[in-house]
Design an enzyme around this catalytic site. Structure first.
Site, PDB file in Angstrom:
ATOM      1  N   CYS A   2      14.889   2.695 -53.844  1.00 56.89           N
ATOM      2  CA  CYS A   2      14.498   2.626 -55.058  1.00 56.89           C
ATOM      3  C   CYS A   2      14.971   1.513 -56.281  1.00 56.89           C
ATOM      4  CB  CYS A   2      13.533   3.122 -55.711  1.00 56.89           C
ATOM      5  SG  CYS A   2      13.180   3.654 -53.899  1.00 56.89           S
ATOM      6  N   ARG A  27      18.515  -2.558 -53.366  1.00 55.71           N
ATOM      7  CA  ARG A  27      18.278  -1.362 -53.024  1.00 55.71           C
ATOM      8  C   ARG A  27      17.220  -0.201 -52.709  1.00 55.71           C
ATOM      9  NH1 ARG A  27      20.739   1.609 -57.625  1.00 55.71           N
ATOM     10  NH2 ARG A  27      19.385   2.952 -57.157  1.00 55.71           N
ATOM     11  N   TRP A  74      12.456   1.612 -51.442  1.00 61.52           N
ATOM     12  CA  TRP A  74      12.909   2.413 -49.805  1.00 61.52           C
ATOM     13  C   TRP A  74      11.836   3.106 -49.948  1.00 61.52           C
ATOM     14  CZ3 TRP A  74      14.804   6.283 -48.159  1.00 61.52           C
ATOM     15  CH2 TRP A  74      15.458   6.364 -46.909  1.00 61.52           C
ATOM     16  N   ASN A 100      12.001   6.357 -58.761  1.00 64.81           N
ATOM     17  CA  ASN A 100      13.456   6.358 -57.692  1.00 64.81           C
ATOM     18  C   ASN A 100      13.727   7.363 -58.448  1.00 64.81           C
ATOM     19  OD1 ASN A 100      15.691   5.726 -56.428  1.00 64.81           O
ATOM     20  ND2 ASN A 100      16.933   5.398 -58.407  1.00 64.81           N
ATOM     21  N   GLY A 101      13.559   8.333 -56.252  1.00 63.86           N
ATOM     22  CA  GLY A 101      13.724   9.824 -56.672  1.00 63.86           C
ATOM     23  C   GLY A 101      12.630  10.012 -55.345  1.00 63.86           C
ATOM     24  N   GLU A 486      35.280   1.088 -39.203  1.00 64.98           N
ATOM     25  CA  GLU A 486      34.091   0.740 -39.770  1.00 64.98           C
ATOM     26  C   GLU A 486      33.835  -0.629 -38.931  1.00 64.98           C
ATOM     27  OE1 GLU A 486      32.902   0.672 -42.831  1.00 64.98           O
ATOM     28  OE2 GLU A 486      32.838  -1.391 -44.071  1.00 64.98           O
ATOM     29  N   LYS A 490      29.924  -1.847 -39.070  1.00 65.59           N
ATOM     30  CA  LYS A 490      29.477  -3.392 -39.836  1.00 65.59           C
ATOM     31  C   LYS A 490      28.872  -4.092 -39.291  1.00 65.59           C
ATOM     32  CE  LYS A 490      30.102  -2.775 -42.953  1.00 65.59           C
ATOM     33  NZ  LYS A 490      30.595  -1.765 -43.623  1.00 65.59           N
ATOM     34  N   GLU A 493      25.255  -2.079 -38.593  1.00 64.94           N
ATOM     35  CA  GLU A 493      24.051  -1.763 -39.527  1.00 64.94           C
ATOM     36  C   GLU A 493      23.874  -3.388 -40.210  1.00 64.94           C
ATOM     37  OE1 GLU A 493      25.452  -0.872 -42.924  1.00 64.94           O
ATOM     38  OE2 GLU A 493      27.343  -1.980 -42.713  1.00 64.94           O
ATOM     39  N   HIS A 509      38.893   9.274 -22.338  1.00 64.44           N
ATOM     40  CA  HIS A 509      38.176  10.631 -21.890  1.00 64.44           C
ATOM     41  C   HIS A 509      36.881  10.447 -22.074  1.00 64.44           C
ATOM     42  CE1 HIS A 509      41.935  12.766 -22.243  1.00 64.44           C
ATOM     43  NE2 HIS A 509      42.160  11.748 -23.973  1.00 64.44           N
ATOM     44  N   LYS A 608      20.984   0.038 -50.360  1.00 69.56           N
ATOM     45  CA  LYS A 608      22.290  -0.058 -50.530  1.00 69.56           C
ATOM     46  C   LYS A 608      22.679   0.841 -51.863  1.00 69.56           C
ATOM     47  CE  LYS A 608      26.324  -2.452 -52.084  1.00 69.56           C
ATOM     48  NZ  LYS A 608      27.497  -2.623 -50.438  1.00 69.56           N
TER      49      LYS A 608
END
Ligand code: F6R
Length: 613
Positions: A2, A27, A74, A100-101, A486, A490, A493, A509, A608
């Site tokens: 947010c 955000r 968000w 935000n929270g 990584e 990428k 996502e 394995h 983010k």
């Protein structure tokens, strides 16, 4: 998660708030809203969707008013829809709030308010808070400031808040606990925002609020207090060095592509003043004072989340190899809850681009209580983690706006590399000759990345070939194992293709069962000490008809004969290979996502800055 923004001053608030929300959209982007105050009249507009949907909704409606607050969401409590979007207005219209929270005890408070006759439109914890403040205000007949303070003392949870009271419309209230909030000081105007990016266009003078501080801003004045007492606190103004160019897309179609291309420059920025090639020295000013304690450390524990965790793994491999100190890398979310053994002889290194990740912050606090030295590797200057650590090294990668981390990863890996080499040299593990030759080579990394970027068309062609894949595997060994992880992160996502990163030798394995002629397998196969073994791994994949895309050292002729595609990266010393090898993987993910029509900069369900646990 947010973004919140606020304005009070002489101009029309609307364009400032909208532009601010666009800058904060990274955000959270499932809904957006603003409230504009004109005398005692408040117009609130909000909807599901992005800031551009909000602009469409507002159209030609009344946008007057020189005070306002805005929010890009968000979702945590309640689905992303028009009603749950912020701002939330209290039942009797006295308070307007963006948040935000998470308010953890909101159900308890809501039940008490329902008993008193309050009704609620949304499922959000924020509407509960707006009504809670209003109830205190009306029953206690106190000032808005006292009502806000009193409510905050009784809530449990995290918040960054911007609040307006319609009875005192010449004031903007801002407060934080666990979620960031910055106040910008202009000429006859003040700004509030979750970070500096919506404010830099207007002023470079900012106050980074600390937890539980409460700022009350009018157009011409500010008072800084905290939620426990009304007395004024001393104000520390920071001059923020951030230019508008840093936060614009420039000529690139997406922030992510811009940020991938910025890496030669951002790595040079990370190295600036720290890598002294003429003197053959590494100088890390931010941790110079704590170096003696770091040298004595029995163990280093790196804590981080997501991409930052993978940069931490690069650090683990390098510090163990070159400085011979035992290192553990931990997901902050696990570490904080599993009662880990931490002693005052341990050094904790928290890695975080945003410096606001809730789990990393909580893990730091826990380790601090147990007496460890806490170091931070953050990108955002003045962020919570940067401020709560004992010392640290900023990555100086500039604002990263694309939700998928790219330049922050390479900057974090550079910092961990510098730290490993410096520690290794100081401990006498790394010979002077080797140390100097590493320094000579590290200087060339930005130019080497430029050469990889020049091959972008080839990577785009490979992306075209595999754009319709449903699954993929990324294999690497040693320092290239974290890069494989990584690369897989990428791809998943931003393109929503299922991707797994694996240590190359581990494939037999289990994951080898997945390989068939539809499975693209990225193999990181540069000329390092694992080379021969990785060549064998490629053969194992080819024997099962897998499609191999190999990242190799320039001039490799052996793998060229086996792989379906090769991407060459320039030769470099072992510790720097991750900095180069990750770049083609970033570009591949980017192009696949674009070809699949995905929103590259704002992938679904992500945000983010993860300020909730
Ligand atoms: C992935 C990504 C995330 C972050 C993670 C930690 O591209 O961006 O996995 O790396 O959320 O964030 P910071 O580094 O801000 O603590």
């Amino acid at each position: 998660m947010c973004g919140i923004v606020g304005y009070i001053g002489g101009r029309t608030a609307y364009p400032i708030l909208i532009k601010g929300l666009q800058r904060l959209e990274y955000r959270g982007y499932d809904s957006a809203g603003i409230a504009l105050v004109n005398n005692t009249n408040v117009n609130t507009y909000k909807c599901r969707g992005k800031v551009k949907d909000l602009e469409k909704l507002i159209g030609t409606q009344d946008i007057s008013g020189s005070i306002g607050i805005g929010h890009t969401r968000w979702a945590t409590h309640g689905a992303p829809n028009d009603t749950n979007a912020h701002p939330h207005v209290s039942m009797n219209g006295k308070f307007v709030v963006v948040h935000n929270g998470i308010i953890e005890n909101y159900t308890f408070i809501k039940n008490r308010l329902v008993e008193k006759g309050y009704t609620f439109k949304s499922q959000t914890d924020t509407e509960v808070l707006a009504n809670f403040i209003e109830d205190i205000y009306l029953t206690s007949k106190c000032s808005a400031e006292e009502a806000v303070r009193s409510a905050l003392l009784r809530i449990i949870g995290a918040y960054g808040l911007a609040i307006i009271c319609t009875d005192e419309p010449d004031k903007l209230f801002g407060t934080r606990k666990g979620s960031p909030l910055v106040l910008g000081i202009g000429n006859g105007e003040h700004f509030l925002a979750s970070d500096a990016t919506p404010i830099v266009e207007y002023t470079d003078k900012m106050i980074y609020l600390n937890d539980e501080e409460l700022v009350i801003a009018t157009a011409n004045e500010i008072r800084l207090t905290n939620i426990h007492e009304s007395g004024d606190k001393q104000i520390n103004v920071t001059k923020v060095d951030l230019s508008i160019d840093n936060i614009d897309k420039g000529n690139f179609p997406h922030y992510m592509l811009k940020e991938i291309h910025e890496q030669p420059l951002t790595i040079a920025d990370t190295l600036r003043g720290r890598l002294l090639p003429d003197a053959h020295e590494i100088h890390l000013g931010g941790i110079a004072d704590v170096m003696p304690r770091l040298m004595q450390a029995q163990r280093i524990i790196i804590i981080a989340c997501g991409t930052s965790y993978y940069a931490g793994m690069v650090g683990e491999y390098l510090i163990e190899e070159y400085a011979r100190v035992s290192v553990e890398v931990e997901y902050a979310s696990e570490f904080r809850y599993r009662n880990p053994i931490i002693t005052p002889n341990d050094v904790i290194i928290a890695i975080s681009q945003s410096g606001e990740t809730a789990d990393t912050l909580a893990a730091i606090r826990m380790a601090k209580e147990r007496g460890a030295l806490i170091l931070g590797v953050c990108n955002v200057v003045g962020s919570s983690i940067a401020r709560e650590t004992d010392a640290g090294i900023y990555t100086h990668a500039g604002p990263e706006i694309g939700v998928a981390s790219t330049k922050a990863f390479t900057a974090q890996a550079v910092v961990m590399t510098l730290l490993a080499l410096q520690l290794g040299r100081k401990k006498g593990v790394l010979s002077e000759e080797r140390y100097k030759s590493f320094i000579d080579d590290l200087v060339n990394v930005p130019a080497a990345i430029n050469r990889i970027l020049a091959d972008e068309d080839k990577i785009r062609e490979i992306a075209e070939k595999y754009r319709s894949a449903s699954n993929s595997i990324y294999l690497g060994r040693g320092l290239l194992y974290p890069v494989a992880l990584e690369g897989a992160l990428k791809l998943k996502e931003i393109s929503y293709i299922h991707a797994e990163g694996y240590p190359a030798a581990e494939m037999k394995h289990g994951p080898i069962a997945l390989i068939d002629n539809l499975m693209p397998v990225f193999v990181l196969a540069t000329k390092d000490r694992y080379y021969e073994k990785v060549v064998n791994n490629i053969q194992e994949v080819k024997a099962r008809q897998g499609q191999v895309i190999a990242v190799v050292t320039a001039g490799d002729t052996v793998i060229r004969k086996m792989a379906d595609y090769v991407i060459e990266i320039p030769h470099t010393e072992d510790p720097f290979i991750p900095l180069l090898a990750v770049v083609p993987l970033q570009l591949f993910s980017y192009y696949v996502a674009v070809m699949r029509g995905c929103n590259v900069d704002q992938p679904r369900n992500l945000a983010k800055s993860v300020t909730v646990e």
